[in-house]
Design a protein around this motif. Structure first.
Motif, mmCIF file in Angstrom:
data_model
loop_
_atom_site.group_PDB
_atom_site.id
_atom_site.type_symbol
_atom_site.label_atom_id
_atom_site.label_comp_id
_atom_site.label_asym_id
_atom_site.label_seq_id
_atom_site.Cartn_x
_atom_site.Cartn_y
_atom_site.Cartn_z
ATOM 1 N N LEU A 89 80.746 96.125 60.036
ATOM 2 C CA LEU A 89 80.683 97.109 58.961
ATOM 3 C C LEU A 89 80.161 98.437 59.507
ATOM 4 C CD1 LEU A 89 80.810 97.838 55.920
ATOM 5 C CD2 LEU A 89 78.433 97.042 55.748
ATOM 6 N N VAL A 90 79.075 98.347 60.250
ATOM 7 C CA VAL A 90 78.528 99.501 60.967
ATOM 8 C C VAL A 90 78.527 99.149 62.440
ATOM 9 C CG1 VAL A 90 76.483 100.899 61.399
ATOM 10 C CG2 VAL A 90 77.076 100.272 59.051
ATOM 11 N N ASP A 91 79.092 100.014 63.256
ATOM 12 C CA ASP A 91 79.167 99.751 64.697
ATOM 13 C C ASP A 91 78.861 101.060 65.426
ATOM 14 O OD1 ASP A 91 79.511 98.477 67.048
ATOM 15 O OD2 ASP A 91 81.699 98.355 66.960
ATOM 16 N N LEU A 92 77.676 101.124 66.042
ATOM 17 C CA LEU A 92 77.226 102.345 66.700
ATOM 18 C C LEU A 92 77.004 102.095 68.183
ATOM 19 C CD1 LEU A 92 74.464 103.513 64.166
ATOM 20 C CD2 LEU A 92 76.858 104.217 64.223
ATOM 21 N N VAL A 149 74.950 109.410 69.546
ATOM 22 C CA VAL A 149 75.276 108.303 68.644
ATOM 23 C C VAL A 149 76.741 108.442 68.253
ATOM 24 C CG1 VAL A 149 74.749 107.125 66.480
ATOM 25 C CG2 VAL A 149 72.911 108.270 67.758
ATOM 26 N N VAL A 150 77.520 107.405 68.556
ATOM 27 C CA VAL A 150 78.943 107.378 68.215
ATOM 28 C C VAL A 150 79.182 106.229 67.256
ATOM 29 C CG1 VAL A 150 81.293 107.231 69.082
ATOM 30 C CG2 VAL A 150 79.523 108.307 70.479
ATOM 31 N N SER A 151 79.887 106.503 66.143
ATOM 32 C CA SER A 151 80.165 105.484 65.127
ATOM 33 C C SER A 151 81.595 104.974 65.284
ATOM 34 C CB SER A 151 79.971 106.076 63.728
ATOM 35 O OG SER A 151 80.323 105.147 62.737
ATOM 36 N N HIS A 152 81.748 103.610 65.365
ATOM 37 C CA HIS A 152 83.078 103.015 65.503
ATOM 38 C C HIS A 152 83.491 102.242 64.255
ATOM 39 C CE1 HIS A 152 81.988 103.895 69.579
ATOM 40 N NE2 HIS A 152 81.180 102.850 69.691
ATOM 41 N N GLY A 153 82.537 101.837 63.432
ATOM 42 C CA GLY A 153 82.840 100.947 62.315
ATOM 43 C C GLY A 153 83.397 101.675 61.115
ATOM 44 N N PRO A 154 83.814 100.920 60.109
ATOM 45 C CA PRO A 154 84.385 101.527 58.904
ATOM 46 C C PRO A 154 83.362 102.299 58.075
ATOM 47 C CG PRO A 154 84.174 99.137 58.662
ATOM 48 C CD PRO A 154 83.888 99.445 60.098
ATOM 49 N N GLU A 155 82.070 101.958 58.161
ATOM 50 C CA GLU A 155 81.045 102.689 57.420
ATOM 51 C C GLU A 155 80.262 103.556 58.391
ATOM 52 O OE1 GLU A 155 77.424 101.810 54.289
ATOM 53 O OE2 GLU A 155 79.318 100.728 54.186
ATOM 54 N N ASN A 156 80.347 104.846 58.180
ATOM 55 C CA ASN A 156 79.728 105.801 59.087
ATOM 56 C C ASN A 156 78.350 106.203 58.563
ATOM 57 O OD1 ASN A 156 79.089 107.848 60.866
ATOM 58 N ND2 ASN A 156 80.471 109.350 59.921
ATOM 59 N N PRO A 157 77.268 105.880 59.282
ATOM 60 C CA PRO A 157 75.920 106.249 58.807
ATOM 61 C C PRO A 157 75.693 107.753 58.691
ATOM 62 C CG PRO A 157 75.807 104.564 60.509
ATOM 63 C CD PRO A 157 77.212 105.062 60.493
ATOM 64 N N LEU A 158 76.523 108.545 59.362
ATOM 65 C CA LEU A 158 76.357 109.987 59.227
ATOM 66 C C LEU A 158 76.714 110.445 57.819
ATOM 67 C CD1 LEU A 158 77.841 111.294 62.600
ATOM 68 C CD2 LEU A 158 75.441 111.135 61.943
ATOM 69 N N GLY A 159 77.612 109.755 57.155
ATOM 70 C CA GLY A 159 77.988 110.100 55.794
ATOM 71 C C GLY A 159 79.031 111.193 55.744
ATOM 72 N N ASP A 160 79.834 111.145 54.679
ATOM 73 C CA ASP A 160 80.902 112.140 54.528
ATOM 74 C C ASP A 160 80.357 113.537 54.242
ATOM 75 O OD1 ASP A 160 82.749 110.116 54.889
ATOM 76 O OD2 ASP A 160 82.892 109.678 52.731
ATOM 77 N N GLU A 161 79.128 113.622 53.688
ATOM 78 C CA GLU A 161 78.552 114.917 53.334
ATOM 79 C C GLU A 161 77.582 115.422 54.401
ATOM 80 O OE1 GLU A 161 76.760 114.449 49.541
ATOM 81 O OE2 GLU A 161 78.656 114.054 48.506
ATOM 82 N N PHE A 162 77.639 114.827 55.567
ATOM 83 C CA PHE A 162 76.740 115.239 56.637
ATOM 84 C C PHE A 162 77.007 116.696 57.035
ATOM 85 C CE2 PHE A 162 76.019 115.663 61.284
ATOM 86 C CZ PHE A 162 74.646 115.502 61.281
#
Length: 705
Positions: A254-257, A293-306
């Motif tokens: 779900l989250v992959d960093l 920090v690079v995000s690979h998963g479908p849920e990005n912890p940076l957020g769409d409003e980052f």
């Protein structure tokens, strides 16, 4: 009467005052603890915040705030006087309410009470309130220093510098030390950090030329993964009754960093490429750190409003249990880092002032947020983390030598100290060699006026080194409260002058300070010049009244010291008998009653020369008492002095020469006029007469009564 047998009114008053002072020192306990109870804390932290239970071992109140369905610590609130009772210049520690967030930042700082003379009926407390407000948002992990006024506007780092207050440099440094010392005590007990990393310099070793691939970085653990599967998220949110996973199989991420510390050349060059790594190195400030920090998963912890350049809400770097301020560097995004799967990424900057140690283990945490409810949805958050550590041999560790905060003013005011030290060193031989410059009736008055101008302009108005009875009040309060004299070290010019005054007291008595080094005394002498063009004739105070008035300063001194020992604010009020704060420290910029009083004393000086110094000055009284311990009766006299010659007595505007020609050293201001006269064959009447008879007489020191 011999010196040992002196028993005048001043001595009797002093003896009584000292006995009363001793009794109070033994009998009067002064409160040194905080004053706020639960109700007081709730007034400062109203709803929706909640004041928790006071800690059983540390005088700290947890301030709680509801977050994601439960109460979390919003801040730890405490009073500085409970943890760091550092005496201020009133001799009493300031009491400040500090609210420290769990990440080490200051939520709030307020002044509860203080006895700093410059703010009591001086500048007023408003500048002090504004001063402590600067700490809000700053971090206790950083070595915060007090700069000059508008220091931050002049380029000083706003994360580590607060603007000082003109005319209150020493007091603001005491306040700063109190806030930081108390906060670090709480941080060590509650937040898991102290002063260990403050000033610690940790840098990656220079490039060794080692070329590594992404696979090799992963194998060594220098590139780490933080992966949360759908199943792991479901389990974490199960107790909240909401679905935590995403679409797809349970074992799917779900989250992959992927994350790594970039300052090590072998890591940064492998992940960014040589060109981009070189650009990053140039952009980082001295002591700053970078984390990719690079995000690979479908849920990005940076957020769409980052927002670029902001602190990610759902990514946190922690070390030693404390969150470290990590902000996006807002650099150009040009696709994924080489060798990594494609996906959103960020480079987080950690400033050197954050106390981050890349050679020690640290943790990256990612927050997943879900909502529960339809009408009033409630946000539920869960954090997932992965540890990161690099070999110690990749770094160079240097412990910066940071001394106590009182060393800052000594470094900052080195030029002022040097100038004052040179001036003091130049004054001593002039006063000691009575047949030198002092004996020259033409050149010596010019030297004296020039020196008094230096005292007023440089020592007083520029260096703010006007000595005051307030220091003695501080000493008494320190003796009864903390037994800590560190507050003296925050005002180097004044401490240098005190050392000089004490030394000259032993040799000559009070006169060196009162006649040469007191800025307000110098101002009075210059003001007295107006008497002649204004055609003001001096008022002759009758001898009996003069003797009575001279005792007033001793009575005032006793009252101030007794009130200080009793912990009474009356000591501060009585200390206002000194106009020094108004005329010298605050440049007459003060409430009109104080200005009127100071100007009134200057007007009095036109009629009664230095009337304040002779009759009212409590500091002068203290120096006169201590001056009785002097080693020398250094002013030469002749047998004819007093009878028949009265020239020196008539010329002495301080009234420090008795009718019999002896010197009243406790009242002598060391103006040296009588010394000039007695060494001048054209002025000294006995010598003029002796020359007419073809004789030569030599003046001799005569013991005072």
């Amino acid at each position: 009467m011999t010196r040992s047998g002196r028993g005048d009114i001043a001595s009797n008053v002093l003896r009584s005052a000292l006995l009363a002072l001793l009794a109070l020192l033994l009998a009067v306990p002064l409160a040194t603890a905080g004053t706020l109870d639960r109700a007081g804390m709730e007034r400062h932290f109203p709803a929706p915040l909640v004041v928790g239970e006071r800690d059983a071992t540390l005088p700290v109140w947890p301030i709680l705030k509801q977050e994601a369905g439960s109460y979390e610590v919003f801040a730890y609130a405490f009073e500085s006087i409970d943890l760091a009772p550092i005496p201020g210049f009133g001799g009493t520690p300031p009491d400040l309410l500090v609210a420290l967030a769990p990440d080490g930042t200051f939520r709030d700082v307020k002044v509860i009470s203080h006895h700093e003379p410059v703010f009591l009926e001086g500048l007023g407390s408003e500048p002090l309130f504004a001063f402590v407000e600067q700490y809000v948002g700053m971090s206790a992990r950083r070595p915060i220093r007090v700069g000059r006024p508008n220091a931050r506007g002049s380029g000083a780092a706003p994360q580590t510098t607060v603007d000082g207050i003109s005319m209150a440099t020493a007091s603001t440094r005491v306040i700063n030390e109190s806030i930081l010392a108390a906060s670090l005590a709480v941080a060590r007990a509650k937040l898991g950090f102290g002063a260990a990393n403050l000033g610690l310099k940790v840098e990656a070793r220079p490039d060794t030329g080692e070329a590594l691939t992404v696979a090799e970085l992963t194998a060594r653990g220098w590139l780490r993964q933080l992966t949360v599967t759908n199943a792991g998220a479901e389990v974490a949110f199960r107790d909240a009754g909401v679905a935590g996973g995403g679409d797809g199989p349970a074992e799917a991420p779900l989250v992959d960093l992927s994350f790594a510390y970039l300052n090590v050349p072998a890591i940064g060059r492998a992940l960014l490429g040589a060109e981009r790594f070189a650009a990053l190195t140039r952009e980082l400030g001295p002591g700053d750190h970078a984390v990719l920090v690079v995000s690979h998963g479908p849920e990005n912890p940076l957020g769409d409003e980052f927002v670029l350049g902001s602190i990610p809400d759902r990514l946190t770097v922690t070390q030693g249990g404390l969150a470290v301020n990590a902000r996006d560097m807002a650099i150009e995004r040009r696709g994924a880092a080489p060798g990594l799967p494609d996906g959103p990424w960020t480079i987080l900057r950690i400033t050197g002032a954050a106390g981050f140690d890349p050679s020690a283990p640290w943790t990256l945490s990612a927050k997943i947020v879900r909502e529960r409810g339809q009408i009033f949805p409630e946000k539920i958050a869960r954090e997932f983390s992965a540890d990161y550590a690099l070999p110690a041999e990749l770094f160079i560790r240097e412990a910066a030598e940071a001394g106590p905060s009182w060393t800052d003013p000594w470094r900052a005011r080195g030029v002022e100290l040097g100038v004052i030290a040179l001036a003091l060193a130049g004054l001593v031989p002039v006063l000691a060699r009575q047949r030198g410059l002092v004996a020259d009736r033409r050149r010596f008055p010019v030297f004296r006026l020039a020196y008094l101008a230096f005292t007023l302009l440089f020592i007083g108005w520029y260096a703010q080194a006007q000595l005051s009875i307030v220091t003695l009040v501080g000493l008494v309060r320190a003796a009864t409260v903390t037994h800590d004299l560190t507050f003296l070290l925050y005002d180097p010019p004044s401490l240098l002058l005190w050392a000089s005054v004490i030394a000259t007291l032993v040799v000559w008595g009070r006169g060196t300070f009162c006649g040469w080094l007191c800025p307000f005394g110098a101002l009075q002498e210059f003001f007295a010049w107006l008497a002649k063009p204004l055609r003001i004739r001096p008022v002759a105070v009758p001898p009996r009244l003069d003797r009575a008035l001279r005792q007033v300063k001793y009575v005032l001194l006793a009252g101030i010291l007794i009130a200080a020992a009793a912990g009474s604010p009356l000591a501060d009020s009585l200390s206002e008998a000194e106009p020094f704060k108004t005329a010298i420290t605050l440049y007459f910029v003060r409430a009109w009653p104080f200005v009127a009083y100071a100007l009134g004393l200057l007007v009095l000086n036109l009629f009664v020369y230095k009337g304040f110094c002779r009759y009212l000055c409590p500091l002068g009284a203290s120096l006169a008492v201590l001056g009785r311990l002097r080693l020398l009766d250094w002013i030469p006299r002749r047998a004819e002095c007093g009878s028949p010659c009265q020239l020196c007595k008539v010329r002495c505007r301080y009234g420090a020469i008795r009718p019999d020609g002896r010197i009243d050293y406790p009242e002598c201001f060391q103006c040296m006029d009588c010394v000039t006269i007695i060494h001048d064959p054209g002025q000294c009447v006995p010598e003029v007469l002796a020359r007419r008879r073809g004789k030569r007489i030599v003046p001799q020191p005569v013991a005072a009564e």
